[in-house]
Motif scaffolding. Structure first.
Motif, mmCIF file in Angstrom:
data_model
loop_
_atom_site.group_PDB
_atom_site.id
_atom_site.type_symbol
_atom_site.label_atom_id
_atom_site.label_comp_id
_atom_site.label_asym_id
_atom_site.label_seq_id
_atom_site.Cartn_x
_atom_site.Cartn_y
_atom_site.Cartn_z
ATOM 1 N N ILE A 231 -0.085 -12.229 -10.227
ATOM 2 C CA ILE A 231 1.072 -12.438 -9.360
ATOM 3 C C ILE A 231 0.970 -11.599 -8.090
ATOM 4 C CG2 ILE A 231 3.576 -12.172 -9.185
ATOM 5 C CD1 ILE A 231 2.760 -14.531 -10.867
ATOM 6 N N THR A 232 0.575 -10.333 -8.237
ATOM 7 C CA THR A 232 0.558 -9.430 -7.083
ATOM 8 C C THR A 232 -0.745 -9.482 -6.296
ATOM 9 O OG1 THR A 232 -0.284 -7.574 -8.410
ATOM 10 C CG2 THR A 232 2.100 -7.879 -8.323
ATOM 11 N N GLY A 233 -1.843 -9.904 -6.960
ATOM 12 C CA GLY A 233 -3.142 -9.867 -6.309
ATOM 13 C C GLY A 233 -3.746 -8.480 -6.258
ATOM 14 N N ILE A 234 -3.163 -7.529 -6.987
ATOM 15 C CA ILE A 234 -3.647 -6.145 -6.999
ATOM 16 C C ILE A 234 -4.331 -5.886 -8.337
ATOM 17 C CG2 ILE A 234 -2.983 -3.716 -6.836
ATOM 18 C CD1 ILE A 234 -0.516 -4.624 -5.275
ATOM 19 N N PRO A 235 -5.605 -5.522 -8.350
ATOM 20 C CA PRO A 235 -6.286 -5.251 -9.634
ATOM 21 C C PRO A 235 -5.735 -3.991 -10.280
ATOM 22 C CG PRO A 235 -7.714 -4.698 -7.791
ATOM 23 C CD PRO A 235 -6.506 -5.364 -7.198
ATOM 24 N N ALA A 236 -5.886 -3.919 -11.606
ATOM 25 C CA ALA A 236 -5.364 -2.775 -12.352
ATOM 26 C C ALA A 236 -6.042 -1.475 -11.925
ATOM 27 C CB ALA A 236 -5.549 -3.003 -13.848
ATOM 28 N N SER A 237 -7.310 -1.546 -11.555
ATOM 29 C CA SER A 237 -8.035 -0.332 -11.165
ATOM 30 C C SER A 237 -7.411 0.338 -9.945
ATOM 31 C CB SER A 237 -9.498 -0.673 -10.878
ATOM 32 O OG SER A 237 -9.592 -1.658 -9.852
ATOM 33 N N LYS A 238 -6.787 -0.443 -9.072
ATOM 34 C CA LYS A 238 -6.153 0.114 -7.881
ATOM 35 C C LYS A 238 -4.689 0.475 -8.114
ATOM 36 C CE LYS A 238 -9.104 -2.175 -4.463
ATOM 37 N NZ LYS A 238 -9.131 -3.036 -3.256
ATOM 38 N N ALA A 239 -4.092 -0.068 -9.181
ATOM 39 C CA ALA A 239 -2.673 0.183 -9.430
ATOM 40 C C ALA A 239 -2.434 1.364 -10.356
ATOM 41 C CB ALA A 239 -2.019 -1.066 -10.011
ATOM 42 N N LEU A 240 -3.308 1.542 -11.350
ATOM 43 C CA LEU A 240 -3.101 2.595 -12.351
ATOM 44 C C LEU A 240 -3.165 3.973 -11.702
ATOM 45 C CD1 LEU A 240 -5.209 1.216 -15.341
ATOM 46 C CD2 LEU A 240 -2.730 1.178 -15.063
ATOM 47 N N GLY A 241 -2.175 4.800 -12.060
ATOM 48 C CA GLY A 241 -2.119 6.156 -11.530
ATOM 49 C C GLY A 241 -1.492 6.266 -10.153
ATOM 50 N N GLN A 242 -1.135 5.130 -9.544
ATOM 51 C CA GLN A 242 -0.548 5.132 -8.210
ATOM 52 C C GLN A 242 0.962 4.900 -8.288
ATOM 53 O OE1 GLN A 242 -2.522 5.922 -5.613
ATOM 54 N NE2 GLN A 242 -4.204 6.053 -7.100
ATOM 55 N N ASN A 243 1.655 5.266 -7.232
ATOM 56 C CA ASN A 243 3.096 5.023 -7.158
ATOM 57 C C ASN A 243 3.358 3.527 -7.019
ATOM 58 O OD1 ASN A 243 5.735 4.691 -5.366
ATOM 59 N ND2 ASN A 243 5.900 6.604 -6.522
ATOM 60 N N LEU A 244 4.288 3.014 -7.819
ATOM 61 C CA LEU A 244 4.541 1.569 -7.864
ATOM 62 C C LEU A 244 4.980 1.038 -6.511
ATOM 63 C CD1 LEU A 244 4.939 -1.140 -9.332
ATOM 64 C CD2 LEU A 244 7.204 -0.338 -9.997
ATOM 65 N N TRP A 245 5.917 1.720 -5.868
ATOM 66 C CA TRP A 245 6.497 1.191 -4.636
ATOM 67 C C TRP A 245 5.582 1.381 -3.437
ATOM 68 C CZ3 TRP A 245 9.195 3.534 -8.522
ATOM 69 C CH2 TRP A 245 10.159 2.752 -9.157
ATOM 70 N N GLN A 246 4.604 2.264 -3.554
ATOM 71 C CA GLN A 246 3.581 2.353 -2.512
ATOM 72 C C GLN A 246 2.478 1.333 -2.725
ATOM 73 O OE1 GLN A 246 2.207 6.390 -2.483
ATOM 74 N NE2 GLN A 246 4.138 7.244 -1.712
ATOM 75 N N THR A 247 2.185 1.062 -3.999
ATOM 76 C CA THR A 247 1.146 0.076 -4.319
ATOM 77 C C THR A 247 1.634 -1.351 -4.082
ATOM 78 O OG1 THR A 247 0.269 1.586 -5.992
ATOM 79 C CG2 THR A 247 -0.428 -0.716 -6.119
ATOM 80 N N TYR A 248 2.889 -1.630 -4.476
ATOM 81 C CA TYR A 248 3.439 -2.990 -4.353
ATOM 82 C C TYR A 248 4.826 -2.891 -3.721
ATOM 83 C CZ TYR A 248 4.543 -7.794 -5.747
ATOM 84 O OH TYR A 248 4.888 -9.124 -5.747
ATOM 85 N N PRO A 249 4.904 -2.710 -2.409
ATOM 86 C CA PRO A 249 6.196 -2.463 -1.748
ATOM 87 C C PRO A 249 7.175 -3.628 -1.839
ATOM 88 C CG PRO A 249 4.323 -1.931 -0.305
ATOM 89 C CD PRO A 249 3.781 -2.699 -1.462
ATOM 90 N N THR A 250 6.680 -4.860 -2.019
ATOM 91 C CA THR A 250 7.568 -6.026 -1.992
ATOM 92 C C THR A 250 8.229 -6.314 -3.341
ATOM 93 O OG1 THR A 250 5.678 -7.486 -2.473
ATOM 94 C CG2 THR A 250 6.227 -7.090 -0.154
ATOM 95 N N ILE A 251 8.007 -5.464 -4.346
ATOM 96 C CA ILE A 251 8.615 -5.712 -5.646
ATOM 97 C C ILE A 251 10.131 -5.630 -5.526
ATOM 98 C CG2 ILE A 251 8.532 -3.297 -6.368
ATOM 99 C CD1 ILE A 251 7.867 -4.320 -9.200
ATOM 100 N N THR A 252 10.831 -6.511 -6.222
ATOM 101 C CA THR A 252 12.288 -6.575 -6.130
ATOM 102 C C THR A 252 12.972 -5.472 -6.926
ATOM 103 O OG1 THR A 252 12.308 -8.134 -7.983
ATOM 104 C CG2 THR A 252 12.266 -9.055 -5.763
ATOM 105 N N LEU A 253 12.219 -4.725 -7.714
ATOM 106 C CA LEU A 253 12.773 -3.632 -8.507
ATOM 107 C C LEU A 253 12.907 -2.387 -7.629
ATOM 108 C CD1 LEU A 253 13.524 -2.747 -11.434
ATOM 109 C CD2 LEU A 253 11.170 -1.959 -11.650
ATOM 110 N N SER A 254 14.052 -1.689 -7.738
ATOM 111 C CA SER A 254 14.287 -0.493 -6.939
ATOM 112 C C SER A 254 14.155 0.761 -7.793
ATOM 113 C CB SER A 254 15.677 -0.540 -6.297
ATOM 114 O OG SER A 254 16.684 -0.487 -7.293
#
Length: 480
Positions: free
Chosen positions: A153-176
């Motif tokens: 859905i996001t187009g972001i691989p897990a290797s780049k997302a794990l250990g990172q801040n969610l809202w910096q990694t995927y800013p367009t997420i509807t969750l606050s």
């Protein structure tokens, strides 16, 4: 003893002694007395042998004592060796038992490790194959889990997302952040519904976690768009079915008395001609009767449209020529559409721009006809609001093929739609502030037409408008 032996031997061979002994063994005439020599030598030899025997006896006694001591030492060593061997055997036995226990524990540990790896792989496969977006978060918002659906859905691989801040990694997420914080503070599951009409619908669930003093949360995002669309489709079909049944009932109930009224109007007109009323009065009454008959004919056309709509409900989409549907809708609009300002749809200039040849489109003919009729009704209301001198009401129709879609434009030069009205043009009939039902205004709302195009035909319906120029409705229908 050896020391004394060698001393004696040295004494015997010494020269002075040898010289004295030589005199002893000679006779008076100077000759050697060999008898004396033999006796003396025998005595000396016996003495030496005796000394040797005594020496050997002492040596043997010493050897015996030494052998006895050595035997005692050997026996002691053997005893010690036996004791050490017994100790080593016991140690080896204990070591063997320990090795066996260790091997058993190693085997059990390997089995446990294999089970853990299998369970971990199984759980990972479950999380990866879930049709939901699963995101694990720490209290600081760092990503600990990012499954395959999240990657898709996001187009972001897990290797780049794990250990990172969610809202910096995927800013367009509807969750606050505040929503996650609320779930963690209350330690309660939080469910959020997020939707964009006509585009997507999401159910977001936040599960707070508390384990080993480390606070975190699991976020599940479920794309329920198809479920909501299917539910809306069933609801709309039920409504349409009820509407069709109601329309058929109303048409059958209204049609007989209306037919009778029209027949009575014709009878009155014939009777009027046979009376002796003044010609001016007859003319006035005849005009009124003609207008009434015309309105009655419009009512009949509306009833017939209701009957056609009710009878065409159900079934599958079938290929049809859109131009034929548009022309039939124009003919129906000419018969039934008019506005209080006096403008009738038949008085509007129609400009047609149809590309040729056009392929047939799989569609629901009756529903598509209702869409065009609604757009023509909207155009008629908008054109009736323009009171400028010299204004010619025009409706332009354009149909063409673009890639794998059929594009249809319905444009008019009537009163335009404001930006605020455009936001709610395709919404159902309720206000966004109070949620209460408001009066139905067919000239302003096109939610049913939007539903038919987007949900039933998987197409698109959009509007562009300028208040001072006019409005254009854009329809895209898939050819496949």
């Amino acid at each position: 003893m050896k020391k004394h032996f060698w001393s004696l031997l040295l004494l015997l061979v010494s020269l002075p002694l040898y010289a004295g002994l030589g005199d002893y063994f000679r006779t008076a005439d100077g000759h050697t007395n060999w008898q004396y020599v033999a006796n003396w030598s025998s005595g000396i030899l016996i003495l030496l042998l005796s000394i040797t025997v005594v020496t050997l006896l002492f040596s043997r006694l010493q050897a015996y004592r030494a052998n006895k001591a050595l035997e005692a030492i050997r026996q002691d060593l053997e005893q010690r060796v036996k004791e050490r061997t017994a100790t080593l055997d016991e140690s080896n036995r204990l070591l063997l038992e320990a090795n066996q226990l260790l091997q058993g524990e190693i085997a059990q540990h390997r089995e446990t490790s294999n089970r853990l790896r299998s369970s971990e792989s199984y759980i990972r496969d479950i999380l990866s194959s879930m049709p939901l977006i699963l995101i694990g978060l720490t209290e600081q918002g760092e990503v600990t889990q990012w499954n395959r659906r999240a990657e898709e859905i996001t187009g972001i691989p897990a290797s780049k997302a794990l250990g990172q801040n969610l809202w910096q990694t995927y800013p367009t997420i509807t969750l606050s952040k505040s929503q996650v914080k609320q779930a963690l503070e209350q330690q309660k599951t939080l469910t959020i519904k997020h939707s964009q009409r006509g585009q997507y619908h999401f159910d977001i669930t936040i599960y707070p976690l508390q384990e080993h003093g480390e606070t975190g949360a699991v976020v599940l995002i479920d794309d329920v768009t198809q479920h909501v669309l299917a539910a809306n489709m069933l609801i709309q079909r039920d409504k349409m079915s009820s509407m069709g049944e109601l329309a058929a009932t109303m048409a059958h109930d209204i049609n007989p008395p209306l037919q009778q009224i029209l027949e009575d109007m014709e009878t009155v007109k014939r009777t009027l001609r046979a009376t002796d009323l003044p010609s001016s009065a007859q003319q006035t009454i005849t005009q009124l009767m003609d207008e009434t008959s015309h309105q009655g004919a419009q009512a009949l056309a509306i009833i017939q449209n209701l009957l056609d709509f009710a009878q065409s409900r159900g079934g599958e989409r079938r290929p049809a020529n859109v131009i034929d549907i548009i022309e039939h809708s124009l003919q129906l609009a000419n018969d039934v559409l008019s506005v209080p300002s006096g403008l009738r749809f038949r008085d509007i200039s129609i400009e047609r721009h149809y590309s040729q040849p056009l392929p047939q489109v799989p569609c629901y003919v009756a529903e598509l006809q209702q869409v065009f009729l609604s757009l023509f009704r909207h155009a008629c209301h908008a054109l009736g609001q323009v009171q400028r001198a010299g204004h010619t009401p025009i409706v332009r129709l354009q149909v063409m093929v673009c890639y794998d879609m059929l594009w249809i434009k319905v444009q008019h030069n009537g009163a335009g739609i404001s930006n605020e009205e455009q936001q709610y043009l395709f919404e159902p009939f309720f206000t966004h502030t109070t949620g209460k039902a408001e009066d139905y205004d067919a000239g302003k709302r096109l939610s049913f037409s939007h539903f038919i195009i987007t949900e039933q035909h998987r197409g698109q319906l959009a509007v562009t408008s300028d208040v001072n120029v006019g409005t254009t409705f854009h329809i895209q229908l898939p050819l496949a």
